[in-house]
Design an enzyme around this catalytic site. Structure first.
Site, PDB file in Angstrom:
ATOM      1  N   GLY A   1      16.432  21.578  48.854  1.00  0.00           N
ATOM      2  CA  GLY A   1      15.985  20.706  47.774  1.00  0.00           C
ATOM      3  C   GLY A   1      15.355  19.446  48.311  1.00  0.00           C
ATOM      4  N   SER A   2      14.463  19.595  49.277  1.00  0.00           N
ATOM      5  CA  SER A   2      14.032  18.444  50.075  1.00  0.00           C
ATOM      6  C   SER A   2      12.579  18.045  49.882  1.00  0.00           C
ATOM      7  CB  SER A   2      14.288  18.736  51.560  1.00  0.00           C
ATOM      8  OG  SER A   2      13.893  20.057  51.910  1.00  0.00           O
TER       9      SER A   2
ATOM     10  N   TYR B   1      26.604  21.318  34.361  1.00  0.00           N
ATOM     11  CA  TYR B   1      26.200  20.698  35.628  1.00  0.00           C
ATOM     12  C   TYR B   1      27.416  20.128  36.355  1.00  0.00           C
ATOM     13  CZ  TYR B   1      24.267  17.064  38.700  1.00  0.00           C
ATOM     14  OH  TYR B   1      23.978  16.260  39.774  1.00  0.00           O
TER      15      TYR B   1
ATOM     16  N   ILE C   1      16.690  12.621  46.639  1.00  0.00           N
ATOM     17  CA  ILE C   1      17.693  12.437  47.685  1.00  0.00           C
ATOM     18  C   ILE C   1      17.419  13.342  48.876  1.00  0.00           C
ATOM     19  CG2 ILE C   1      20.132  12.783  48.251  1.00  0.00           C
ATOM     20  CD1 ILE C   1      20.819  11.856  45.424  1.00  0.00           C
ATOM     21  N   GLY C   2      17.063  14.594  48.617  1.00  0.00           N
ATOM     22  CA  GLY C   2      16.818  15.535  49.713  1.00  0.00           C
ATOM     23  C   GLY C   2      15.705  15.089  50.631  1.00  0.00           C
TER      24      GLY C   2
END
Length: 261
Positions: free
Chosen positions: A14-15, A151, A19-20
């Site tokens: 997830g980059s 979630y 954040i990733g």
């Protein structure tokens, strides 16, 4: 401060944003060999452009939220020193409206991506006697909002997986931890705050202040975290200086979670 990450190989899922991406950028700054991955070639290319030396970053087109994607990713990247399980999807929705398929899908992406990658890389880390695995959870995994129960369930599950996996590291130089970020600056969180506040006459800064005042009153920070702030903490945990932190849930949420929890 040199975090002694030069030459370490770090995979961040997830980059391509948020954040990733910030974590991947920080690892690159520290001299690590960085691998980013994502489902969109255009987003991967855009993410690469944010690195000072993009030619030194490996980008893998793969959907880490599926078994087929994991197979493709691990074929391209057979071993890592650091694994950041950051991939996740988020959608506010009333509990009564969440279908079975939506429950299964969010679990598949948010939880099983980290399970599958850890199952592949963790034994290799144990064999080498060095490694770092971090699950990117959320304060929602401890304090569950009513509008994101599905979630939050996945974020709680990550806490259990991380702690259980850490139990298998006794006597080694491998650590497994979870971080609990709070609301963090991103396009998604901006849209969420705008919808939650529902007052178009306010500026983005005013909406953020209103959101924390009324909807996250426990926050001591009273603002969103910056992804770079999260990344700095992750880099320290993944360095040799983070060796004594293992099996922990690290609160990076700005004081939302009450101490008694």
């Amino acid at each position: 401060m040199d975090l002694q990450l030069t030459g370490k190989t770090a995979l961040v899922t997830g980059s391509t944003s948020g954040i990733g991406l910030a974590i991947a950028q920080r690892f690159a700054e520290e001299g690590a060999n960085v691998i980013i991955c994502g489902r969109s070639q255009s987003k991967l290319e855009a993410a690469l452009k944010t690195f000072p030396a993009p030619e030194k970053v490996k980008a893998v087109l793969a959907d880490a939220g599926s078994q087929a994607g994991i197979d493709a990713l691990t074929k391209e990247v057979p071993a890592v020193d650091i694994l950041i399980n950051n991939l996740g999807i988020f959608e506010p929705k009333a509990f009564s409206d969440i279908t079975d398929d939506e429950w299964h899908h969010i679990f598949e992406v948010n939880v099983m991506s980290g399970v599958r990658l850890s199952r592949y890389y963790f034994p290799k880390m144990i064999e080498k006697n060095w490694g770092r695995i971090i699950f990117v959870s959320s304060e929602c995994g401890v304090v569950t909002p009513g509008d994101t129960i599905h979630y939050a369930m996945t974020k709680t599950a990550q806490l259990a997986i991380s702690r259980g996996l850490a139990e298998e590291t006794k006597g080694t130089a491998v650590t497994v931890n979870t971080i609990l970020p709070g609301p963090t600056k991103s396009e998604g969180s901006t849209a969420f705050i705008r919808a939650a506040v529902a007052n178009d006459s306010l500026s983005e800064e005013e909406m953020e202040a209103e959101f924390f005042k009324k909807m996250r009153p426990l926050s001591l920070l009273q603002r969103r975290c910056d992804p770079a702030e999260i990344a700095a903490q992750v880099a320290l945990l993944c360095s040799p200086f983070g060796a004594i932190t293992n099996g922990a849930a690290i609160r990076l949420e700005g004081g939302i979670i009450p101490t008694i929890l």
